[in-house]
Write a protein that holds these residues in place. Structure first.
Motif, PDB file in Angstrom:
ATOM      1  N   SER A  92       0.858  -1.460   0.078  1.00  0.00           N
ATOM      2  CA  SER A  92       0.126   0.044   0.001  1.00  0.00           C
ATOM      3  C   SER A  92       0.864   1.391   0.130  1.00  0.00           C
ATOM      4  N   ARG A  93       0.312   2.218  -0.520  1.00  0.00           N
ATOM      5  CA  ARG A  93       1.234   3.461  -0.589  1.00  0.00           C
ATOM      6  C   ARG A  93       1.329   4.269   0.839  1.00  0.00           C
ATOM      7  N   THR A  94       0.343   4.098   1.707  1.00  0.00           N
ATOM      8  CA  THR A  94       0.717   4.632   2.823  1.00  0.00           C
ATOM      9  C   THR A  94       1.791   3.882   3.579  1.00  0.00           C
ATOM     10  N   ASP A  95       1.999   2.403   3.265  1.00  0.00           N
ATOM     11  CA  ASP A  95       3.074   1.787   4.209  1.00  0.00           C
ATOM     12  C   ASP A  95       4.373   2.526   3.525  1.00  0.00           C
ATOM     13  N   SER A  96       4.413   2.702   2.117  1.00  0.00           N
ATOM     14  CA  SER A  96       5.685   3.145   1.504  1.00  0.00           C
ATOM     15  C   SER A  96       5.944   4.405   2.003  1.00  0.00           C
ATOM     16  N   GLU A  97       4.904   5.554   2.073  1.00  0.00           N
ATOM     17  CA  GLU A  97       5.019   6.701   2.465  1.00  0.00           C
ATOM     18  C   GLU A  97       5.522   6.959   3.843  1.00  0.00           C
ATOM     19  N   LYS A  98       5.044   6.040   4.961  1.00  0.00           N
ATOM     20  CA  LYS A  98       5.471   5.835   6.147  1.00  0.00           C
ATOM     21  C   LYS A  98       7.020   5.520   6.526  1.00  0.00           C
ATOM     22  N   LEU A  99       7.447   4.631   5.572  1.00  0.00           N
ATOM     23  CA  LEU A  99       8.753   3.985   5.654  1.00  0.00           C
ATOM     24  C   LEU A  99       9.462   5.089   5.123  1.00  0.00           C
ATOM     25  N   VAL A 100       9.221   5.850   3.963  1.00  0.00           N
ATOM     26  CA  VAL A 100      10.144   7.026   3.520  1.00  0.00           C
ATOM     27  C   VAL A 100      10.132   7.928   4.356  1.00  0.00           C
ATOM     28  N   GLN A 101       9.017   8.421   5.201  1.00  0.00           N
ATOM     29  CA  GLN A 101       9.101   9.430   6.168  1.00  0.00           C
ATOM     30  C   GLN A 101       9.845   9.183   7.293  1.00  0.00           C
ATOM     31  N   GLU A 102       9.877   7.893   7.734  1.00  0.00           N
ATOM     32  CA  GLU A 102      10.652   7.459   8.636  1.00  0.00           C
ATOM     33  C   GLU A 102      12.259   7.523   8.462  1.00  0.00           C
TER      34      GLU A 102
END
Length: 116
Positions: free
Chosen positions: A65-75
């Motif tokens: 999911s995009r939210t998982d990828s976004e969270k990973l990138v933000q972290e």
């Protein structure tokens, strides 16, 4: 002669009825075509929505999911910024000291291209 004019009248009435039937058949044909177009458009829309849903499911399975990828990138970004801030804090004084040494340590000498 009256039979002749009566026959003509019957022919005219028959022609009128035939014309009405043809007009009615044309209207029915147009109505059926319009209905078929509407049904086809609805079927196409349903098919399109189904394919879009299948694509999104496939995309989610493959890419996550995009939210998982976004969270990973933000972290990762937060972690890297924290590391950089720590590094800046540790090396700031040394960098300023070195810059000042380079600026103030001037060795005057004549350039090689200068002719005496």
């Amino acid at each position: 002669m009256t039979t002749q004019s009566g026959g003509i009248q019957m022919l005219l009435q028959a022609e009128k009825k035939a014309k009405e039937k043809i007009d009615e058949a044309r209207k029915n044909k147009q109505r059926r075509l319009k209905q078929a177009k509407q049904e086809a458009a609805a079927e196409i829309d349903t098919f399109k929505k189904e394919r879009e849903r299948e694509f999104k499911e496939h995309e989610a399975r493959i890419l996550g999911s995009r939210t998982d990828s976004e969270k990973l990138v933000q972290e990762e970004t937060r972690q890297r910024l924290s590391e950089l801030e720590t590094s800046v804090g540790q090396n700031k004084e040394e960098a300023i000291k070195r810059l000042l040494e380079l600026v103030f340590d001037v060795q005057p000498k004549v350039h090689d291209n200068f002719k005496r």
